[in-house]
Motif scaffolding. Structure first.
Motif, PDB file in Angstrom:
ATOM      1  N   LEU A  36      40.170  12.936  40.259  1.00 49.72           N
ATOM      2  CA  LEU A  36      39.675  14.189  40.841  1.00 49.72           C
ATOM      3  C   LEU A  36      39.241  15.159  39.744  1.00 49.72           C
ATOM      4  N   LEU A  41      35.216  11.568  42.923  1.00 51.07           N
ATOM      5  CA  LEU A  41      35.837  11.823  44.213  1.00 51.07           C
ATOM      6  C   LEU A  41      36.125  10.546  45.009  1.00 51.07           C
ATOM      7  N   GLN A  45      39.751   9.448  46.128  1.00 53.39           N
ATOM      8  CA  GLN A  45      40.008   9.220  47.549  1.00 53.39           C
ATOM      9  C   GLN A  45      40.704   7.875  47.765  1.00 53.39           C
ATOM     10  N   ARG A  65      43.992  14.776  49.109  1.00 51.17           N
ATOM     11  CA  ARG A  65      42.876  14.614  50.060  1.00 51.17           C
ATOM     12  C   ARG A  65      42.287  15.973  50.433  1.00 51.17           C
ATOM     13  N   ILE A  68      40.038  17.037  47.635  1.00 55.46           N
ATOM     14  CA  ILE A  68      38.773  16.294  47.683  1.00 55.46           C
ATOM     15  C   ILE A  68      37.868  16.878  48.767  1.00 55.46           C
ATOM     16  N   ARG A  72      34.210  18.718  48.389  1.00 52.82           N
ATOM     17  CA  ARG A  72      33.028  18.286  49.154  1.00 52.82           C
ATOM     18  C   ARG A  72      32.555  19.346  50.148  1.00 52.82           C
TER      19      ARG A  72
END
Length: 186
Positions: A36, A41, A45, A65, A68, A72
């Protein structure tokens, strides 16, 4: 250093050790955060998904998560992951830093989604439990600025800077507010 770690084959040995002893999932969690930090990513993930496959109650993986999803700009998903992480932290009495990160992630997600009322309520709650957190003061400043209370926003941004907020955003916002208030006085 991390690129050398990946290329040397050490990353493969690291993953094998985790597969042999699923109890090392905390180490696996760190691998997800390393990816990360390098903005990989998809790999991050995958690492967090591996942890959750072994232990779906792993609060740190849900937190990852959430980070991430936030990266995004999927704020709805980020908020749900952060909330799940916080619930698991509280139930398991997990690491305080994970709980703090989950709450701050929720706050950031709420602000980015424009859910100011809920964000303000969470800010007030966090000011009591995380009294000296620069992040809480920064987001309080953002909310005050949105509400048009520039004096209060300026105070919050100053407090965030004094408390060691990392990044230049509070200073930039403070400068804009100062210019705005200065032109208003003319």
């Amino acid at each position: 250093a991390f690129a050398a770690f990946e290329k040397s084959g050490s990353a493969l040995l690291y993953r094998r050790a985790i597969r042999l002893d699923p109890g090392l999932r905390y180490a696996d969690n760190h691998l997800g955060y390393l990816y990360l930090a390098r903005r990989r990513l998809r790999r991050a993930q995958r690492e967090f998904a591996r942890i959750l496959k072994v232990d779906p109650t792993h609060a740190g993986a849900w937190l990852g998560r959430g980070d991430i999803a936030l990266a995004r700009r999927d704020h709805d998903k980020a908020l749900s992951y952060y909330m799940k992480s916080e619930r698991l932290c509280r139930r398991q009495k997990a690491f305080r830093s994970w709980t703090k990160s989950a709450l701050l992630g929720q706050l950031q997600s709420l602000v980015k989604m424009g859910r100011d009322k809920a964000a303000r309520a969470l800010c007030e709650r966090l000011k009591k439990s995380l009294a000296l957190s620069p992040d809480v003061y920064f987001w309080s400043g953002v909310l005050s600025e949105r509400a048009g209370d520039y004096q209060r926003a300026a105070h919050y941004f100053q407090d965030a800077i004094r408390l060691g907020y990392e990044g230049r955003e509070p200073l930039e916002r403070l400068s804009k507010i100062s210019c705005f208030l200065g032109s208003k006085d003319d």
